[in-house]
Design a protein around this motif. Sequence first.
Motif, PDB file in Angstrom:
ATOM      1  N   LEU B  17       0.826  -1.216   0.000  1.00  0.00           N
ATOM      2  CA  LEU B  17       0.000   0.000   0.000  1.00  0.00           C
ATOM      3  C   LEU B  17       0.856   1.261   0.000  1.00  0.00           C
ATOM      4  O   LEU B  17       0.569   2.217  -0.725  1.00  0.00           O
ATOM      5  N   ILE B  18       1.926   1.248   0.814  1.00  0.00           N
ATOM      6  CA  ILE B  18       2.831   2.411   0.876  1.00  0.00           C
ATOM      7  C   ILE B  18       3.471   2.643  -0.493  1.00  0.00           C
ATOM      8  O   ILE B  18       3.512   3.767  -0.997  1.00  0.00           O
ATOM      9  N   THR B  21       1.006   4.047  -2.877  1.00  0.00           N
ATOM     10  CA  THR B  21       0.748   5.458  -2.572  1.00  0.00           C
ATOM     11  C   THR B  21       1.854   6.335  -3.141  1.00  0.00           C
ATOM     12  O   THR B  21       1.592   7.362  -3.769  1.00  0.00           O
ATOM     13  N   ILE B  22       3.105   5.913  -2.901  1.00  0.00           N
ATOM     14  CA  ILE B  22       4.250   6.714  -3.389  1.00  0.00           C
ATOM     15  C   ILE B  22       4.248   6.774  -4.913  1.00  0.00           C
ATOM     16  O   ILE B  22       4.528   7.816  -5.504  1.00  0.00           O
ATOM     17  N   SER B  30      -7.594  10.369  -5.208  1.00  0.00           N
ATOM     18  CA  SER B  30      -7.347  11.525  -4.332  1.00  0.00           C
ATOM     19  C   SER B  30      -7.895  12.788  -4.959  1.00  0.00           C
ATOM     20  O   SER B  30      -8.491  13.625  -4.273  1.00  0.00           O
ATOM     21  N   ILE B  33     -11.702  12.886  -4.568  1.00  0.00           N
ATOM     22  CA  ILE B  33     -12.115  13.197  -3.187  1.00  0.00           C
ATOM     23  C   ILE B  33     -11.775  14.658  -2.864  1.00  0.00           C
ATOM     24  O   ILE B  33     -12.543  15.367  -2.224  1.00  0.00           O
ATOM     25  N   ARG B  34     -10.616  15.104  -3.354  1.00  0.00           N
ATOM     26  CA  ARG B  34     -10.203  16.491  -3.100  1.00  0.00           C
ATOM     27  C   ARG B  34     -11.174  17.467  -3.741  1.00  0.00           C
ATOM     28  O   ARG B  34     -11.558  18.466  -3.124  1.00  0.00           O
ATOM     29  N   SER B  37     -14.238  17.591  -1.596  1.00  0.00           N
ATOM     30  CA  SER B  37     -14.109  18.234  -0.277  1.00  0.00           C
ATOM     31  C   SER B  37     -13.651  19.690  -0.365  1.00  0.00           C
ATOM     32  O   SER B  37     -13.727  20.425   0.621  1.00  0.00           O
ATOM     33  N   LEU B  38     -13.186  20.103  -1.543  1.00  0.00           N
ATOM     34  CA  LEU B  38     -12.635  21.464  -1.690  1.00  0.00           C
ATOM     35  C   LEU B  38     -13.625  22.571  -1.303  1.00  0.00           C
ATOM     36  O   LEU B  38     -13.228  23.514  -0.619  1.00  0.00           O
ATOM     37  N   VAL B  40     -15.926  22.618   0.944  1.00  0.00           N
ATOM     38  CA  VAL B  40     -16.020  22.703   2.413  1.00  0.00           C
ATOM     39  C   VAL B  40     -14.746  23.346   2.975  1.00  0.00           C
ATOM     40  O   VAL B  40     -14.800  24.264   3.800  1.00  0.00           O
ATOM     41  N   VAL B  41     -13.596  22.868   2.496  1.00  0.00           N
ATOM     42  CA  VAL B  41     -12.309  23.396   2.967  1.00  0.00           C
ATOM     43  C   VAL B  41     -12.211  24.886   2.630  1.00  0.00           C
ATOM     44  O   VAL B  41     -11.798  25.703   3.461  1.00  0.00           O
ATOM     45  N   GLN B 152       4.482  24.060  -6.639  1.00  0.00           N
ATOM     46  CA  GLN B 152       3.981  22.697  -6.891  1.00  0.00           C
ATOM     47  C   GLN B 152       2.554  22.812  -7.408  1.00  0.00           C
ATOM     48  O   GLN B 152       1.829  23.699  -6.965  1.00  0.00           O
ATOM     49  N   GLN B 154      -1.066  20.519  -8.474  1.00  0.00           N
ATOM     50  CA  GLN B 154      -1.849  19.296  -8.634  1.00  0.00           C
ATOM     51  C   GLN B 154      -3.102  19.671  -9.422  1.00  0.00           C
ATOM     52  O   GLN B 154      -3.230  20.817  -9.841  1.00  0.00           O
ATOM     53  N   ILE B 157      -5.287  22.068  -6.863  1.00  0.00           N
ATOM     54  CA  ILE B 157      -4.615  22.947  -5.906  1.00  0.00           C
ATOM     55  C   ILE B 157      -3.168  23.211  -6.325  1.00  0.00           C
ATOM     56  O   ILE B 157      -2.601  22.461  -7.126  1.00  0.00           O
TER      57      ILE B 157
END
Lengths: 177, 267
Positions: B17-18, B21-22, B30, B33-34, B37-38, B40-41, B152, B154, B157
């Motif tokens: 899993l790690i 993820t990397i 991600s 989901i981002r 949720s953006l 709300v954030v 950076q 994404q 964001i």
Amino acid sequence: MIRILLSIIAGLLIGVWEISVRPSLPSGLQIPMLLPAVALSIIASKPSRSFVMTLTATMLIGLYQVFHFDLIVFRWVGIVLIIISLSRYWLTNRSVYSSVALGIIAQFLDWGSHYAISRAGILFTDFTRGWVPQYIWYMTLFYDVVLISLGFFFIARMTSRFQISVQKQTGANYGIL
Amino acid sequence: MLQRYKWILLIGGLIALILLTISGVFSPLSDVIRAGSLPVVRFVSGGTGYFISSIKNATDEDAKVEELETRIQSLQVDYVRLKALEEENKSLRAQAGFLDDSGYDNVGARVIGREIKDRQAYILIDRGLKDHVELGQAVITEDGLFIGKIDQIQEHISVVTLLTDVDSRVTAKLIDKRELIGIVEGRGNGTAVLTFIPNNAGIVKDTIVVTAGTESKVPPNLVIGVINKIEGEETDPFLTASIEPYALLDRLLFVSVLRPSVLRPRL
């Protein structure tokens, strides 16, 4: 099921606090929520609910943790496992002192693992900078201690979780009467 | 035996899993989901930002009134300072009209996170690749003051490295000159210095420093700050000057990313 759902909601609220509210506060008032909540849930609740809350909160935080390389979900799963083990085999008495001690240990584990993983990220990923603790790091510890203590007293007052059950010893216990 | 296999499976699964993820396997998930949720954030961080900013402003205003009363009492009107402020105001007004004819388009963004520690200074904004934001693009305040560059990106964001971050570098010139004068380097703790200033450049205190425009994605004449101290000996080949940034970097709520007009998405 309802309790698990409540753990998820608590995790989401903690995540939103850590992402949106805490960084906007002045540096001396950046009150941590994740660690006291995790420490208290380990002491006062079942490990499964602590895991659900931690996973929900850290997954949300991880989505917006883009400044440094971090494996926040895995780090916190490890921290929760260590704290559960410590609370079962070492700091076993459910007192405010042991709760605070667990919280402080968890805080240092969080800082240490965050620092180490972010530094490893510099070596193995595209990230160029590592995480550093706030220069007033002791304020975080102070808030941890205060919140865990307050939370402990609140839970002790509202529930009977931390009350030592002392059975009244009478002659009936010994079959005399 | 079964217990042993269980542990091996668990540890193996965790390592897998790690690694996944990397390697970014979960990035699309991600992003989804981002994106969800953006709002709300954005809402919570905006509300908190306004709340903190209004408290700070109220405190600042009290301090300002006190300062003004002290000045009035001592009857010290600094005429030279007023003239300097007038000049500064003129330059800022000029900057406000900058976007009209600069060939740059601005993308408004809300600050949704920040990491301003002793040596580090970044903010997280709610614009990313989908808004045609690119690495190295200049970021300015609502007033047109330069605050940093995109570091950076994404999907939804981006991270902006502020000009006071120790890794921040931007070429600069004086407001009334055309040639490059030095490099503004972040020093942490809300400070920056102008380095590599030629000794014969003739810089003086209180001069406004602007971007030089030698970087491909940073247009010229964006106000950075004002020189408040010059260091160096007459024999030194280069001087160093402390810069006081104009933008209040710890109170940013809205910013604009400057992108060339040609990158503006066609509707």
